[in-house]
Structures are given as structure tokens and as C-alpha cells.
Design a protein around this motif. Sequence first.
Motif, PDB file in Angstrom:
ATOM      1  N   GLY A   1       0.816  -1.210   0.000  1.00 21.34           N
ATOM      2  CA  GLY A   1       0.000   0.000   0.000  1.00 21.34           C
ATOM      3  C   GLY A   1       0.845   1.254   0.000  1.00 21.34           C
ATOM      4  O   GLY A   1       0.529   2.238  -0.685  1.00 21.34           O
TER       5      GLY A   1
ATOM      6  N   ALA B   1       0.951   3.979  -3.106  1.00 21.29           N
ATOM      7  CA  ALA B   1       0.608   5.381  -2.866  1.00 21.29           C
ATOM      8  C   ALA B   1       1.717   6.315  -3.358  1.00 21.29           C
ATOM      9  O   ALA B   1       1.448   7.355  -3.966  1.00 21.29           O
ATOM     10  CB  ALA B   1       0.338   5.607  -1.382  1.00 21.29           C
TER      11      ALA B   1
ATOM     12  N   CYS C   1       0.601   5.738   3.999  1.00 20.90           N
ATOM     13  CA  CYS C   1       0.128   6.001   2.638  1.00 20.90           C
ATOM     14  C   CYS C   1       0.048   7.498   2.408  1.00 20.90           C
ATOM     15  O   CYS C   1      -0.677   8.212   3.121  1.00 20.90           O
ATOM     16  CB  CYS C   1      -1.245   5.364   2.415  1.00 20.90           C
TER      17      CYS C   1
END
Length: 247
Positions: A22, A26, A117
Amino acid sequence: MDRIGQVAVVIPVHNEEQLLPGALAAVRAAADVLQGQRPAIAVTILVVLDSCTDNSGQVAAKFARMDSRNSLLRVAFRSVGGSRRAGIRTVLLASLEKGLPDASPQLWLANTDADSCVPENWLLRQVELADRGADAVLGTVEPDPESTDGEVLRRWHARHPLGEDHPHVHGANLGVRASAYVLAGGFPRLRSHEDRALVERLHKYGCSVWSTDTIRVRTSGRTNARAPQGFGAYLLALTREPAALKG
């Protein structure tokens, strides 16, 4: 003030195979937005794998195969400060090899964490502020509501009002011009608070340090901290505070 011509993102990692995908996705999205608006700016993303014993290396390698902007560096410090410093040193040496000065004011060093993120405007906004005169940009962070106990999240927000010109320093959301970074001596090799130490030295040397809430980063709400006295340790302390201090 020199306009930014190159951006390097440095991400220290210690056993983050679950959250690393993740985080890298991002950062990739933020790099795409920056280069969509400013195609002349080169972007690199360096993942610093520090003493990893899980599959973090495989995760990072997969992203590197998919995106040539990504690369890996393996170290054995068990120190977030040491990892950040080694990653940035690698970036600066690569700039030298390309014929750029190692302390170029046109090189921007963006820092985040493997359990965080960043928003899509993360790099574009930092570059915009740098081009307006910032030597360093301090962004905000907030615990991810999906992974944070509701009461802990409430207590955290009660103690951390977010807005422009905020007083917070987070390595998960910190950008600095290479020339200012070198002037200040870089990240110290600390297991915690390496971000604060760098910012204190930036102020000491008269660098222009700007704080903004326009690039808020979401970070894991876990309390099994990777760094002593780091973000997770602070959240853990919130879960243990006496009832009289709650609220």
C-alpha cells in the motif's frame, strides 16, 4: 531560489510485507501525479530494506520490476535514522555520478515510512512549496481510522490539532532540499526522533522550514512499535493512560 528538477523518495523498511504494498502504491501514484504536471522532473523511489527477515524484499523487488523508478538498498542497522541516512547518501552519490553536485538545491528529498500512505498530491505540493522558497516541508500525519482503536484515535486527535503552520515533525511526511539537508548534517543514526533532530538543525542553520496540512499522510494505527519512542509507541501510551487523563 533554484527550482526543483529532481525528486528522490526514500522509504526505510523493517519487516513490513503486509503494509509495504500500500505504501509503495501510494508513492507511485504521487510520482505519477507530479510527473503528469511537471514531466521534466525526474523521480526515483529508493526502498531501504533494514534487517528484514520477512518478504519485504520480495515485495519491493516486485514493484521495482514493474516501475523502473524504484530501486532497493539492503542495510543492517535496525535503526530508522541509519536507514534514512544511508538511503539519502545513496541518492546523493547517484547524483554525483550523473554530474550533479551532491548538495544540489535542485534535488528534493521526500521521506515517508513503509506503514504509511501518502496522498496523490504529496510530491507535487512539496515541489510547489520548494519552488516558492521552502528548504524543508513538514507535513502532517494521522492514524489510519481502519487500523486504530476508536478511543485511541479520539485521544490522538484531541492532542494533535492539524492545520497550516502546525508544530509537528514526522519522518513519514518530511521533504527537504538536498543542499539544506547536507548543510544540516543529515539524519542522525538514531532509532527514534531522527526527524526532530534534523529539523532542529535546519532551524539552527537558518533554513526555511514550512509546515502544511495540505499533504496529510495516513499511517498505521498499530501499537506494536517498530521504533522505540516512535509513532506506534506513542499510540500505545495513549491506550495506557489513566482514566483521569483521558479526553
